[in-house]
Design a protein around this motif. Sequence first.
Motif, PDB file in Angstrom:
ATOM      1  N   ARG A 152      -5.545   5.637  -8.976  1.00 52.02           N
ATOM      2  CA  ARG A 152      -5.494   4.675 -10.071  1.00 52.02           C
ATOM      3  C   ARG A 152      -6.646   4.827 -11.049  1.00 52.02           C
ATOM      4  N   ASP A 181       0.029  -1.415 -13.539  1.00 54.07           N
ATOM      5  CA  ASP A 181      -1.005  -1.987 -14.392  1.00 54.07           C
ATOM      6  C   ASP A 181      -0.426  -2.931 -15.437  1.00 54.07           C
ATOM      7  N   GLY A 211       0.906  -1.970  -7.620  1.00 53.58           N
ATOM      8  CA  GLY A 211       0.026  -1.048  -8.325  1.00 53.58           C
ATOM      9  C   GLY A 211       0.330  -0.853  -9.795  1.00 53.58           C
ATOM     10  N   SER A 268       0.823  -1.218   0.000  1.00 52.50           N
ATOM     11  CA  SER A 268       0.000   0.000   0.000  1.00 52.50           C
ATOM     12  C   SER A 268       0.852   1.260   0.000  1.00 52.50           C
ATOM     13  N   ASN A 271       0.578   2.684  -6.041  1.00 49.86           N
ATOM     14  CA  ASN A 271      -0.601   2.619  -5.179  1.00 49.86           C
ATOM     15  C   ASN A 271      -0.872   3.930  -4.455  1.00 49.86           C
TER      16      ASN A 271
END
Length: 502
Positions: free
Chosen positions: A316, A344, A342, A307, A312
Motif C-alpha cells: 500500500r 483507499d 484496503g 487481510s 491488502n
Amino acid sequence: MHCIAFGEAGMIEVWREIAVAAPLACLVAVLADAFALPRGRMSLPLRSPGGTVVLVLAAMLVYALALILTGAPVVSGVVVAALFGAFALISNIKRRVLGEPLVFTDFALIGAVFQQPQFYLTALRPVQVVVLAGGVAGLFIILAALSNLDLAARLAGLGLGLIAGGGIAAALRHIDFSASNDVPDPDHDVMRHGLVPCLLAHWYAWRHTADPEPCQLPPIAGASRQLVVIVQCESFTDPAVLLGDPVLLLPGLEAARRGAFQHGRLMVSGFGAYTMRTEFGVLFGRGEDMLGTRRFDPFLTARGEASHALPNRLDRSVWTSWFVHPHDMRFYGRDRLMPEAGFDRLVGEDAFDPPAPGEGRYVTDAAVADRIINLAEQDSAGASLIYAVTIENHGPWPPGDADAAHSAAPYLKLLGRSDAMLARLMDALPGIGRPTILCFFGDHRPSIPGASEPGTERHTPYVLIRYSADGTPMPGSAAECDLTPAELHHAILDAICLGRAE
C-alpha cells in the motif's frame, strides 16, 4: 380487546386450549414444511427424525412467543400455521427463480428489501406480491383484533418458550446435520431434514465458524506504475452459450478472448443473484470449500478476513486502490467493508450523473467505462488498482414467451452495452502508457423465465488481458482455463507478480 380473569380456573381453561391448539399448530408446521422444495419421491415425505424434532420444537417456540404476545392460544396456532406456510411458499418461489431454497442469510437482506424493493419484488408475479402483502396485513389485523390481556396465557407461553428454546439449543448441538460439510448444500439438506431445521442448523454452524488466520504473505509491489483494472459485470454471460445460438457471439468478448493472456469459464455458484459470492471470491481469494456456511453470504463475515483481500495483499506504500460502483454503497455493507479490505477511495453513485431519459433505471456501463479510463489516465508515480462493479444490466427482464430469444431480447440489448464497455476498455487502456492488466468477468447468469432458468450450468466468462507499457498484448495460453472466483483472485495476483519480474 378483553381481559380474562387470572386464577386457578382461568389457568386450567388456558391449558385446555393450549393442549388442543399447540399440537395442531405443530402438525400444520410439519405439513407446511413438507411442501418446501426439494421434496423426496413421496408427496408428503417425512424428513429425518432429527429434523422433525427441531421442526416441532421451532413450531412450539413460535407458538410460545405468539402466546406471550397475544394471550390467545388459538390465535397463536394461526400465527404458527401462517408463518411456516409463508416460509415454504417464499422458499419455493426463490428456488424456482434462483435455483436455491431459502437460506438463513437471506434474513439479513430484509432491510435491503425495503431499501431496494425493485431488486426483489420484480422476481414475483403480481398475484404473489398481493397474496404475501395481504397475508402479512391480515395477520397483523387478526393479532390486533383477537389479542387479550390474559396473564395466565402469557405465563404458560413463557414456560413453553423456555422449554422449546432449550430443546432447540440441545438438538442443534447433538443432532448430526450436514451443515458441517465443507460446502453445505441447501437442496440436499432441505430434502433430508426440512426447511426450517436447515435454516436453524446452518445458522448454528455459521455462528461457530471462526475467522481464518491473518494473511502472513509479504505485500506485492508489482511493476512500476502498473495498472490493474478489474470489472465485475452485472449478469454478464456469453449469449451464444446461454441460448445455444452462435449468431449471438459478442464481438468485444470474442476479441478479448483472442488477445487474452488467460480466459475461460468462471465457475460461479449463484444464479440470478448473490453477486456478493462472486465478488467475495475474486476480492478475498477464499474458496467456498473454506467458508462452510459462510458461503451463503460471505460479506456478513468478510471483515474478519480483510487481510486476505486483494488491495491488502498489495504494497500500500506503492499502490492506490479505487472501488467503483454506481449504486448505494450501503448495499451489502460495502461502505464499511471496502475500506477495511484496503481500498483507499470509494467511487459511488454520487460520483455519477443519473441515467438520462431512455438510458434505463441504472447508471450505464458506458459511464462506468468513462470513470475507469479517467482514473487510469491520472498521473501517478505509483501503481493503481481499480475494481469496478457495474449495474446497468441488472433486471428486471420480462416473463418468457415460447421463443427464448424473444424473451431474452431486453437482456441481450443490455448485454450488448456491457460488451461495448469491454471493447472500449480494450481500446483505451493500452494507449495510456502503463503496464496494464484488464480482468473482465460476469458475476452470475440472469434469471429470465423461458430463456435462462436455474440448472447445473451456471458459469460465466472471464478474460484476463496483459498489456506492456507500449500497449502490446502479452501472449499467454490459448486454451480455456476454468476457474472459481477465488482462483481468479490468485490468477490476478500471479499476473501482477509476472509484471514485476519482466
